[in-house]
Scaffold this motif. Structure first.
Motif, short mmCIF file in Angstrom:
data_model
loop_
_atom_site.label_atom_id
_atom_site.label_comp_id
_atom_site.label_asym_id
_atom_site.label_seq_id
_atom_site.Cartn_x
_atom_site.Cartn_y
_atom_site.Cartn_z
N TYR A 1 10.41 -10.12 1.68
CA TYR A 1 10.02 -9.61 3.11
C TYR A 1 9.45 -7.83 2.54
N ASN A 2 10.56 -7.12 3.79
CA ASN A 2 9.80 -6.08 4.21
C ASN A 2 10.95 -5.46 4.18
N ALA B 1 5.06 -4.96 4.30
CA ALA B 1 5.49 -5.86 3.25
C ALA B 1 4.85 -5.97 2.15
N GLN C 1 3.62 -2.72 0.71
CA GLN C 1 5.16 -2.48 -0.73
C GLN C 1 5.03 -3.56 -1.80
#
Length: 193
Positions: A43-44, A87, A90
């Motif tokens: 997930y972001n 995401a 990241q």
């Protein structure tokens, strides 16, 4: 001391978000010829920061392997294309920085470089125009990218007519396939998919 503070502050940040119910995991590196990323429940993190609980969070599974090096994401505005692109970036940045990542599990082959191609500020495109600037930036990234790189494209080549942008994007995707560069390309050009 600054390095210790970096890890201490991030551990506090993770702990705070785990109390809200968000999952984090220790990333695992792989040395694989066939799979270069396997993420479950990613997930972001940027979204999680502004949420009080996990309610409404969308989790995704995504993998890169020898048959899936490029993902072309299409869909409506506010449909999550940019969110999932961020995401994935990241995951790699945090994992390669020695931190836990926002996912249920994350196995990956580390990348030699993360390239991003998000729309530029119009003030920076005065000499070449937006399309010219996009083409030059893409060419520079492509020439440096390898099969161990990660390329994140956000609405690349959409600053011109649809047909012209589509043909440039199509040829760019074909070129990326020859290098097997791990790529997320989000676009409104549904035809590209």
């Amino acid at each position: 001391i600054p390095e210790f503070m970096y890890y201490i502050r991030f551990a506090e940040f993770i702990s705070m978000n785990m109390e809200k119910g968000f999952r984090f995991c220790a990333p695992q590196t792989m040395d694989s010829e066939s799979v270069s990323m396997d993420a479950k429940g990613l997930y972001n993190l940027k979204l999680a920061v502004n949420m009080q609980s996990t309610e409404g969070m969308v989790y995704n599974d995504l993998g890169f392997d020898k048959d899936h090096t490029i993902y072309i994401l299409t869909g409506a505005n506010r449909g999550g294309k940019t969110t999932i692109t961020q995401a994935v970036g990241q995951l790699f940045v945090l994992a390669q920085g020695g931190l836990f990542v926002p996912a249920e599990s994350f196995r990956y082959v580390p990348c030699d470089c993360i390239y991003t191609h998000f729309p530029a500020d119009e003030d920076k495109t005065m000499n070449l125009g937006r399309l010219g600037e996009e083409c030059i930036r893409f060419k520079e990234m492509f020439s440096k990218a390898t099969g161990r790189s990660l390329l994140l494209l956000n609405e690349t080549f959409s600053t011109t007519s649809f047909e012209e942008g589509y043909y440039i994007a199509r040829d760019s995707v074909k070129a990326l396939l020859t290098k097997a560069v791990r790529t997320i390309y989000n676009t409104h050009m549904h035809k590209l998919g």
